[in-house]
Design a protein around this motif. Structure first.
Motif, PDB file in Angstrom:
ATOM      1  N   VAL A 101       5.857   4.697 -11.854  1.00 29.61           N
ATOM      2  CA  VAL A 101       4.483   5.076 -11.223  1.00 29.61           C
ATOM      3  C   VAL A 101       3.928   4.038 -10.955  1.00 29.61           C
ATOM      4  O   VAL A 101       3.330   3.908  -9.844  1.00 29.61           O
ATOM      5  N   ALA A 102       3.477   3.105 -11.722  1.00 28.14           N
ATOM      6  CA  ALA A 102       3.001   1.728 -11.445  1.00 28.14           C
ATOM      7  C   ALA A 102       3.634   1.177 -10.300  1.00 28.14           C
ATOM      8  O   ALA A 102       3.087   0.325  -9.519  1.00 28.14           O
ATOM      9  N   SER A 103       4.984   0.837 -10.483  1.00 27.88           N
ATOM     10  CA  SER A 103       5.568   0.205  -9.337  1.00 27.88           C
ATOM     11  C   SER A 103       5.199   0.880  -7.993  1.00 27.88           C
ATOM     12  O   SER A 103       5.147   0.306  -6.989  1.00 27.88           O
ATOM     13  N   MET A 104       5.394   2.300  -8.006  1.00 29.57           N
ATOM     14  CA  MET A 104       4.980   2.908  -6.612  1.00 29.57           C
ATOM     15  C   MET A 104       3.683   2.483  -6.242  1.00 29.57           C
ATOM     16  O   MET A 104       3.337   2.361  -4.986  1.00 29.57           O
ATOM     17  N   ARG A 105       2.855   2.523  -7.280  1.00 28.60           N
ATOM     18  CA  ARG A 105       1.352   2.079  -6.651  1.00 28.60           C
ATOM     19  C   ARG A 105       1.223   0.732  -6.297  1.00 28.60           C
ATOM     20  O   ARG A 105       0.648   0.421  -5.257  1.00 28.60           O
ATOM     21  N   ARG A 106       2.135  -0.225  -6.863  1.00 26.40           N
ATOM     22  CA  ARG A 106       2.159  -1.679  -6.424  1.00 26.40           C
ATOM     23  C   ARG A 106       2.449  -1.602  -4.948  1.00 26.40           C
ATOM     24  O   ARG A 106       2.128  -2.533  -4.163  1.00 26.40           O
ATOM     25  N   LYS A 107       3.630  -0.900  -4.713  1.00 25.63           N
ATOM     26  CA  LYS A 107       4.432  -0.849  -3.342  1.00 25.63           C
ATOM     27  C   LYS A 107       3.311  -0.454  -2.264  1.00 25.63           C
ATOM     28  O   LYS A 107       3.139  -0.851  -1.369  1.00 25.63           O
TER      29      LYS A 107
END
Length: 194
Positions: A101-107
């Motif tokens: 989820v954090a990775s999606m937000r960063r992307k």
């Protein structure tokens, strides 16, 4: 958003015959002509139509959204999230070892930053074109260079508007991630001195 399965009292595996049967049973008491609630009748009709349309049903089952009734911004946000979910599924790391989820937000944040930078670059080019146009003497009659520069400036303006719309869509996808958290596995780091 209504849940058509709840409204019709069906399981997600219900076939079209079960959908029709449940609809007929519930519509008898919900129809306004028989003293039923108009709003409930409308919800039953929507649920029935959604579950009998295989494409709409598949989209609803996969996303929780009815493509015919959902806001266009939500559907565009879903398309972006779909790509990110696919990337999460294909990530070879062990679940719990990273926060998807954090990775999606960063992307999503990276895409917004990139689009804003792109807009700044296009605005710089458009300003340069306008500066050239202001300094160039106009040829009497057909102004070929002036028209070409004006057309380029308009094309850049369209690209800027497209990037601004893209940012809004990405922001909508970001909003759709609100409320999600991911539980990471906590691994103990052993002291190197042991």
């Amino acid at each position: 958003m209504i849940d058509p399965y709840d409204i019709l009292g069906l399981s997600r595996e219900a076939d079209s015959a079960a959908v029709k049967s449940a609809y007929r049973k519930r519509v008898k008491t919900a129809h306004p002509d028989t003293g039923g609630d108009t709003e409930m009748f409308g919800d039953l009709k929507l649920a029935y139509e959604l579950l009998l349309d295989p494409v709409r049903r598949k989209v609803f089952d996969d996303t929780g959204y009815d493509p015919e009734l959902a806001d266009t911004k939500d559907l565009q946000g879903l398309v972006i999230l779909e790509t990110l979910v696919n990337e999460m599924i294909l990530d070879e790391r062990e679940p719990g070892s990273f926060d998807p989820v954090a990775s999606m937000r960063r992307k999503l944040t990276d895409r917004i930053v990139s689009a804003r930078f792109h807009i700044l670059e296009m605005e710089r080019h458009r300003a340069r074109i306008r500066n050239h146009m202001d300094r160039m003497g106009r040829k009497p009659g057909t102004d070929v260079l002036g028209r070409m520069l004006k057309a380029r400036s308009e094309t850049i303006g369209e690209a800027i508007r497209k990037s601004e719309t893209e940012i809004k869509t990405i922001e909508q996808a970001y909003v759709m991630l609100d409320g999600y958290a991911y539980e990471l596995e906590i691994t103990e780091v052993k002291d190197a001195a042991e």
